[in-house]
Write an enzyme that holds these catalytic residues in place. Structure first.
Site, PDB file in Angstrom:
ATOM      1  N   LYS A  75       0.849  -1.197   0.000  1.00 27.29           N
ATOM      2  CA  LYS A  75       0.000   0.000   0.000  1.00 27.29           C
ATOM      3  C   LYS A  75       0.885   1.248   0.000  1.00 27.29           C
ATOM      4  O   LYS A  75       1.947   1.256   0.624  1.00 27.29           O
ATOM      5  CB  LYS A  75      -0.871  -0.046   1.252  1.00 27.29           C
ATOM      6  CG  LYS A  75      -1.987   0.983   1.350  1.00 27.29           C
ATOM      7  CD  LYS A  75      -2.829   0.681   2.609  1.00 27.29           C
ATOM      8  CE  LYS A  75      -3.953   1.669   2.802  1.00 27.29           C
ATOM      9  NZ  LYS A  75      -4.750   1.340   4.030  1.00 27.29           N
ATOM     10  N   SER A 150      -9.669   1.212   3.314  1.00 25.47           N
ATOM     11  CA  SER A 150      -8.877   2.052   2.444  1.00 25.47           C
ATOM     12  C   SER A 150      -7.842   1.292   1.635  1.00 25.47           C
ATOM     13  O   SER A 150      -7.275   1.835   0.685  1.00 25.47           O
ATOM     14  CB  SER A 150      -8.170   3.129   3.275  1.00 25.47           C
ATOM     15  OG  SER A 150      -7.225   2.534   4.159  1.00 25.47           O
ATOM     16  N   SER A 174      -9.577  -1.402   7.387  1.00 23.72           N
ATOM     17  CA  SER A 174      -9.065  -1.096   6.048  1.00 23.72           C
ATOM     18  C   SER A 174      -8.354  -2.242   5.343  1.00 23.72           C
ATOM     19  O   SER A 174      -8.030  -2.126   4.170  1.00 23.72           O
ATOM     20  CB  SER A 174      -8.119   0.106   6.097  1.00 23.72           C
ATOM     21  OG  SER A 174      -8.863   1.298   6.187  1.00 23.72           O
TER      22      SER A 174
END
Lengths: 485, 101
Positions: A75, A150, A174
């Site tokens: 990420k 997310s 997330s």
């Protein structure tokens, strides 16, 4: 077995080369990513050079690591020296970290190849991966739908089989919620199990890095590699890392699965409820005992969580000031104007909203009513879980109240977006480990996930339960059509 | 129970947060923040008398280590991402304007 485990074994033994594995991976990325926008950056030349270095290491007679030649993505809020780390924000658009995150060094030491960085909601604030400098990521099962967030990019990269594993971060769900929306395995380790050094901070008392994979076996291996003590993170737990890939095979006979009725009440879609209930029944068939538990403060978790997360966010994001790194507004009048204008222009709408709310909750006159109150309720929630784990080994519940929602559906209604985290925030508030596992499909063919939540540092038990569930089902083996292109 | 959030309050918070917000944003935040904090008022149902706040879930408090010198970022590295730097320093606009200095 798992794709990661298999690939690493083939490269270690010399049956495959890391270079060939990388070639195939880059082909998949190049043919699939345009449809879903999972990756924000990747560098083919560097990835190929890293793969060649691993092959050379083997040719020189060295034993390769646990992730030998395995391509992964991380990420884009996890710092890497070799590429930008943007956090999906204009304010960090050109930022290149001067150091690697702990987990990045762990991956490299295990001979994995980090192909690129994956998309996210700006600064990991969101549940849909719609709020990013790089545009939204789409769900590979239905590109009219969000992938969750997310960590939508890392989830989609695995769901569409561009890579076999990735790393995300989980502050309130997330990792688990996008895993559920995309039909892959997502693991949030216990608070402190994985060092946060080099993870761009959002809510420091809640953030944790964890893996996505297509199987529990692979998630266990990834955790084995990234877990461990790091004295650069003062909340990193100084406990030995179990061999999770062995722990998977512990018997689960007689283990107790806690179920709280309130988690199956209003707001939960029928498809999700039925799939999760039938998963719990499978655990009973496998010899587990199902025990009722109570979580009396459950309905206050979202309010407590968002106050704490936003307060911590407003403090953490104070560092983005246009001085040390990041975007600076043109021609400011003076220093104060430079701070305010750089931040006003550099942050997106959701990040600004959370900074505003966190600042308000921490401001004089409101601190006790909001922030302190939320921390006290957090204590009561933790006490609820301590009591529940006297009666059970893991707790079973949904991951999200629905399957993936439509792109744009919740953009104008932040509260509705926040409420969709109702089943995931507990683990962050109480420091628990938790995993999202594929458990079915809804009427439109969208994946459904269910969640097992274990005690702090209870990953071994959690993973063994998850592994047994997976051995009874084949939902984790289903892939979207995009994965065949 | 708490005072509702109006435009003046939003502007005041924006100053505290050092965030430039447009008048449009102010109006939007009045509605959105009010709605969210109304929801958060749910916490007032909970009796938290004699409950200690929980700042994080770990049982650790102070983590100490030996005070030894370790490698750290060089000055060049520390300045590598600076929007403006000069001879080893971060450059910022003047802090005070002409009249007040």
């Amino acid at each position: 077995m798992g794709e990661v485990i298999d690939t690493a074994a083939l490269v270690r033994s010399g049956s495959s080369s890391a270079a060939d594995v990388m070639d195939a991976c880059l082909k998949r990325i190049n043919s699939r990513d345009k449809a879903v926008n999972a990756l924000v950056s990747y560098d083919e030349d560097r990835a190929r050079a890293d793969a060649a270095r691993i092959d050379k290491k083997r040719a020189d007679g060295q034993t390769l690591g646990k992730l030998a030649g395995v391509p992964v993505v991380v990420k884009d809020n996890i710092c890497t020296e070799f590429s930008r780390t943007t956090c999906g924000s204009k304010i960090l658009e050109s930022y290149v970290s001067q150091f690697n995150a702990f987990v990045v060094d762990q991956l490299i030491d295990a001979d994995a190849v980090i192909v690129g960085k994956a998309n996210l909601d700006e600064f990991a604030m969101g549940s849909s991966t719609e709020f990013s400098l790089h545009g939204g990521t789409l769900n590979p099962w239905d590109t009219q739908r969000v992938p969750g967030g997310s960590s939508g990019g890392p989830a989609v990269a695995v769901a569409s089989r561009m890579v076999s594993a990735s790393l995300g971060s989980d502050t309130g769900g997330s990792i688990r919620q996008p895993a559920s929306f995309c039909g892959v395995v997502g693991l949030k380790p216990s608070y402190g199990r994985v060092s946060r050094y080099g993870l761009v901070a959002y809510g420091s008392s809640l953030d944790q890095i964890g893996p996505f994979a297509t199987s529990v076996d692979d998630a266990a291996l990834m955790l084995e590699v990234i877990a461990g003590h790091d004295d650069r993170d003062s909340t990193s737990v100084n406990e030995d890392v179990p061999v999770y890939t062995d722990a998977l095979h512990q018997p689960i006979d007689g283990k107790r699965v806690g179920v709280c009725d309130a988690c199956f009440a209003e707001g939960l879609s029928d498809d999700v409820r039925l799939s999760v209930e039938s998963s719990i029944e499978k655990m009973r068939d496998a010899g587990c005992e199902i025990v009722p538990i109570a979580l009396p403060h459950m309905k206050y978790a979202i309010a407590s969580y968002y106050m704490i997360a936003m307060a911590e966010a407003s403090s953490n994001l104070a560092r983005f000031d246009g001085v040390h790194y990041g975007y600076r507004a043109a021609e400011p009048r003076d220093l104060a104007d430079m701070y305010a204008t750089s931040r006003g222009e550099g942050f997106g709408a959701e990040v600004k909203r959370r900074i505003m709310m966190g600042t308000y909750a921490l401001s004089s006159g409101y601190y006790d009513a909001y922030y302190l109150k939320a921390l006290k309720v957090r204590r009561l929630i933790k006490v609820d879980f301590d009591a529940a784990y006297q009666r059970c080994d893991v707790i079973a519940l949904p991951v999200a109240p629905t399957t993936a929602f439509a792109v744009g559906e919740k953009v104008e209604d932040p509260l509705a977006m926040y409420l969709s985290d109702m089943y995931t925030v507990f683990a962050n508030l109480a420091g628990l480990c938790a995993i999202s596992l594929p458990c079915g499909f809804d009427g439109s063919g969208l994946p459904i996930g269910w969640q097992l939540m274990g005690q702090p540092l209870g990953e071994s038990t959690l993973l063994s339960m998850a592994h047994h569930y997976q051995s009874m089902t084949d939902y984790h083996l289903q892939a979207p059509e995009l994965a065949t292109k | 129970m708490t005072k509702s959030i109006d435009a003046d309050m939003v502007r005041r918070v924006a100053i505290l947060a050092r965030l430039r917000v447009s008048e449009d944003e102010v109006q939007r935040y009045v509605g959105q923040l009010s709605r969210i904090f109304d929801y958060v008022d749910l916490l007032n149902e909970v009796n938290t008398d004699n409950v200690e706040p929980l700042t994080h879930a770990l049982p650790v408090t102070n983590v100490l280590r030996e005070d030894v010198v370790r490698p750290s970022l060089s000055s060049e590295q520390a300045l590598a991402n600076a929007p403006q730097a000069d001879r080893g320093f971060f450059v910022v606009p003047k802090v005070l304007d002409q009249e007040s200095s």
